[in-house]
Design a protein around this motif. Structure first.
Motif, PDB file in Angstrom:
ATOM      1  N   ARG A   1      -8.279  -4.195  11.658  1.00  0.00           N
ATOM      2  CA  ARG A   1      -9.470  -4.930  11.213  1.00  0.00           C
ATOM      3  C   ARG A   1      -9.071  -6.148  10.380  1.00  0.00           C
ATOM      4  NH1 ARG A   1     -11.173  -0.390   7.954  1.00  0.00           N
ATOM      5  NH2 ARG A   1     -11.407  -1.977   6.370  1.00  0.00           N
ATOM      6  N   PRO A   2      -9.805  -7.248  10.487  1.00  0.00           N
ATOM      7  CA  PRO A   2      -9.464  -8.442   9.709  1.00  0.00           C
ATOM      8  C   PRO A   2      -9.661  -8.262   8.206  1.00  0.00           C
ATOM      9  CG  PRO A   2     -11.346  -8.876  11.149  1.00  0.00           C
ATOM     10  CD  PRO A   2     -10.889  -7.488  11.426  1.00  0.00           C
ATOM     11  N   ASP A   3     -10.559  -7.353   7.800  1.00  0.00           N
ATOM     12  CA  ASP A   3     -10.825  -7.166   6.369  1.00  0.00           C
ATOM     13  C   ASP A   3     -10.083  -5.968   5.773  1.00  0.00           C
ATOM     14  OD1 ASP A   3     -12.287  -5.297   7.797  1.00  0.00           O
ATOM     15  OD2 ASP A   3     -13.969  -5.313   6.394  1.00  0.00           O
ATOM     16  N   LEU A   4      -9.184  -5.352   6.537  1.00  0.00           N
ATOM     17  CA  LEU A   4      -8.423  -4.189   6.053  1.00  0.00           C
ATOM     18  C   LEU A   4      -7.454  -4.620   4.958  1.00  0.00           C
ATOM     19  CD1 LEU A   4      -7.763  -1.158   6.484  1.00  0.00           C
ATOM     20  CD2 LEU A   4      -6.017  -1.906   8.107  1.00  0.00           C
ATOM     21  N   THR A   5      -7.559  -3.993   3.770  1.00  0.00           N
ATOM     22  CA  THR A   5      -6.688  -4.365   2.645  1.00  0.00           C
ATOM     23  C   THR A   5      -5.439  -3.489   2.624  1.00  0.00           C
ATOM     24  OG1 THR A   5      -7.694  -2.828   1.073  1.00  0.00           O
ATOM     25  CG2 THR A   5      -8.691  -5.031   1.258  1.00  0.00           C
TER      26      THR A   5
ATOM     27  N   HIS B   1      -3.232  -5.743  -4.366  1.00  0.00           N
ATOM     28  CA  HIS B   1      -3.767  -4.645  -3.562  1.00  0.00           C
ATOM     29  C   HIS B   1      -5.000  -5.044  -2.754  1.00  0.00           C
ATOM     30  CE1 HIS B   1      -6.106  -4.225  -7.280  1.00  0.00           C
ATOM     31  NE2 HIS B   1      -7.039  -3.670  -6.531  1.00  0.00           N
ATOM     32  N   LYS B   2      -5.649  -6.128  -3.120  1.00  0.00           N
ATOM     33  CA  LYS B   2      -6.816  -6.590  -2.361  1.00  0.00           C
ATOM     34  C   LYS B   2      -6.434  -7.545  -1.227  1.00  0.00           C
ATOM     35  CE  LYS B   2     -10.191  -5.933  -5.981  1.00  0.00           C
ATOM     36  NZ  LYS B   2     -11.245  -6.505  -6.802  1.00  0.00           N
ATOM     37  N   SER B   3      -5.153  -7.831  -1.076  1.00  0.00           N
ATOM     38  CA  SER B   3      -4.708  -8.686   0.029  1.00  0.00           C
ATOM     39  C   SER B   3      -5.011  -8.003   1.346  1.00  0.00           C
ATOM     40  CB  SER B   3      -3.199  -8.922  -0.052  1.00  0.00           C
ATOM     41  OG  SER B   3      -2.861  -9.617  -1.210  1.00  0.00           O
ATOM     42  N   THR B   4      -5.368  -8.790   2.334  1.00  0.00           N
ATOM     43  CA  THR B   4      -5.628  -8.196   3.646  1.00  0.00           C
ATOM     44  C   THR B   4      -4.320  -8.062   4.423  1.00  0.00           C
ATOM     45  OG1 THR B   4      -6.033 -10.334   4.711  1.00  0.00           O
ATOM     46  CG2 THR B   4      -7.952  -9.185   3.769  1.00  0.00           C
ATOM     47  N   VAL B   5      -4.333  -7.130   5.336  1.00  0.00           N
ATOM     48  CA  VAL B   5      -3.159  -6.869   6.167  1.00  0.00           C
ATOM     49  C   VAL B   5      -2.773  -8.123   6.946  1.00  0.00           C
ATOM     50  CG1 VAL B   5      -2.364  -5.551   8.165  1.00  0.00           C
ATOM     51  CG2 VAL B   5      -3.561  -4.401   6.297  1.00  0.00           C
ATOM     52  N   SER B   6      -3.770  -8.817   7.488  1.00  0.00           N
ATOM     53  CA  SER B   6      -3.463 -10.016   8.274  1.00  0.00           C
ATOM     54  C   SER B   6      -2.899 -11.139   7.410  1.00  0.00           C
ATOM     55  CB  SER B   6      -4.700 -10.500   9.028  1.00  0.00           C
ATOM     56  OG  SER B   6      -5.734 -10.824   8.139  1.00  0.00           O
ATOM     57  N   ASN B   7      -3.327 -11.245   6.153  1.00  0.00           N
ATOM     58  CA  ASN B   7      -2.760 -12.265   5.257  1.00  0.00           C
ATOM     59  C   ASN B   7      -1.310 -11.956   4.909  1.00  0.00           C
ATOM     60  OD1 ASN B   7      -5.069 -13.779   5.179  1.00  0.00           O
ATOM     61  ND2 ASN B   7      -5.751 -13.042   3.193  1.00  0.00           N
ATOM     62  N   VAL B   8      -0.982 -10.691   4.780  1.00  0.00           N
ATOM     63  CA  VAL B   8       0.365 -10.314   4.361  1.00  0.00           C
ATOM     64  C   VAL B   8       1.320 -10.228   5.552  1.00  0.00           C
ATOM     65  CG1 VAL B   8       1.733  -8.484   3.289  1.00  0.00           C
ATOM     66  CG2 VAL B   8      -0.452  -9.134   2.308  1.00  0.00           C
ATOM     67  N   PHE B   9       0.889  -9.584   6.622  1.00  0.00           N
ATOM     68  CA  PHE B   9       1.770  -9.356   7.764  1.00  0.00           C
ATOM     69  C   PHE B   9       1.641 -10.425   8.854  1.00  0.00           C
ATOM     70  CE2 PHE B   9       1.613  -4.988   6.034  1.00  0.00           C
ATOM     71  CZ  PHE B   9       2.978  -4.776   5.891  1.00  0.00           C
ATOM     72  N   GLY B  10       0.639 -11.258   8.779  1.00  0.00           N
ATOM     73  CA  GLY B  10       0.498 -12.329   9.750  1.00  0.00           C
ATOM     74  C   GLY B  10      -0.647 -12.102  10.709  1.00  0.00           C
TER      75      GLY B  10
END
Length: 151
Positions: free
Chosen positions: A75-79, A58-67
């Protein structure tokens, strides 16, 4: 004490059979997940009533998961937890609504057997829908339907 009355014995057998059949149709807890209708929505995931799939903490960021293409809109820090918990005011923005429903769809794809989308499909479709408001609105509606009809 043995039952000598055959009618009482027959009634007892019928009662036991009926109660065991009724118990067979009651929902029972699963090994990891207990669910009923409505437990596939973003509101459900953001309440954290159930363990999140280990594939996407749940702490993964949107950009890490979706690319990295998600950085253009979010936002880059949006989880993921924040994305799932977005309120209705945020949902007036078509891309915020898309992200909210996509997050729930991704979690459902990992956690629910028979969910209509695989994880890779959710990720690919989200990136493709970031090109326009119309594409984002259409995909948000598709994921909304899948999330609300998930059983």
């Amino acid at each position: 004490m043995p039952i000598n009355n055959p009618i009482l014995l027959l009634t007892s057998i019928i009662f036991l059979a009926a109660s065991s059949m009724a118990a067979a149709h009651e929902p029972r807890p699963g090994f990891l997940y207990t669910r009923s209708r409505g437990t596939c929505t973003p509101q459900y995931w953001s309440s954290r009533r159930e363990s999140w799939p280990k594939m996407v903490p749940h702490k993964s960021t949107v950009s890490n998961v979706f690319g990295s293409q998600a950085l253009e809109r979010f936002r880059p820090d949006l989880t993921l937890l924040e994305a799932a918990a977005r309120n209705e005011a945020d949902s007036q923005n078509v891309f915020a609504r898309l992200l909210k429903e996509s997050t729930a769809a991704l979690l459902n794809s990992y956690a629910r057997k028979g969910y209509p989308y695989a994880a890779w499909e959710v990720k690919t479709l989200l990136i493709q829908a970031l090109v326009s408001d119309a594409a984002a609105a259409a995909l948000a509606e598709r994921f909304l339907q899948a999330n609300h009809n998930c059983a």
